[in-house]
Design a protein around this motif. Sequence first.
Motif: not given
Length: 239
Positions: A170-194
């Motif tokens: 079976r196939s699997a779909a990717g997901g949207t990823v967000t990031a939280v740095d070491y200080r707990g601040e949300v950072q925008e994750a650039f990139g992607g795929g398919g």
Amino acid sequence: MTRKEYTESLLSTLRHVTRREREAIRAEIDGHIEDHMADLLELDYPPELAEERTLSAMGDPVEVGRELNEQYTGWGWVILSRVLLAALVAVCAVVLCSNPSLYGLRQNLEARRPLEWRLEEMGSGGQILDIRVPMGDDIWYIYAAEAKKDPNGNPEVSVWMSWYDKNPFRSAAGGTVTAVDYRGEVQEAFGGGGSEAGGVAEYRYFIPVQAGDPYVTLCCERYGEAFQAQVPIRWEVVT
């Protein structure tokens, strides 16, 4: 003679059986003894006498063993059967590797192994990881990360990941990823795929961090649930 001595004596006469066959014969003999003894115990025989009468009824263990030997054709056939089995496995492997219709399955299975070859694409801050997060029927697999500087000289971490279904067909779909740095601040994750061959979703993200951060936390929401994975960062000789 005890029942154990009887069984060992019988088995010692067998010459043309595999270990599995020998254990199957042992189990069958024990079953016959148990059944026969149970019948005699129901007739109020003492246990010792029930065992004695049972073994006597079974016959001489050496003679019984000789009769069993005649039912097996010898090690030549055993070895031949194993050679044929090995040949069948080899043929299946060749078919799996060469048949275009099975190419996707092969790619799917290969994507589940640690991908050390990614190190060739990374610098001194690169590392192979093996972080697997179950997400329903899928697995979120984070398998490599590299600490480096972006074109503007700012520190960032590049993370390779994939999603695959637990069922390789079976196939699997990717997901949207967000990031939280070491200080707990949300950072925008650039990139992607398919989606790649084999139904595996391959992604790569670039995440802004500060030099020296020990890790970054990645977040992914699917099926109404939030999933997290902590990715260590290696800063050795990053230039």
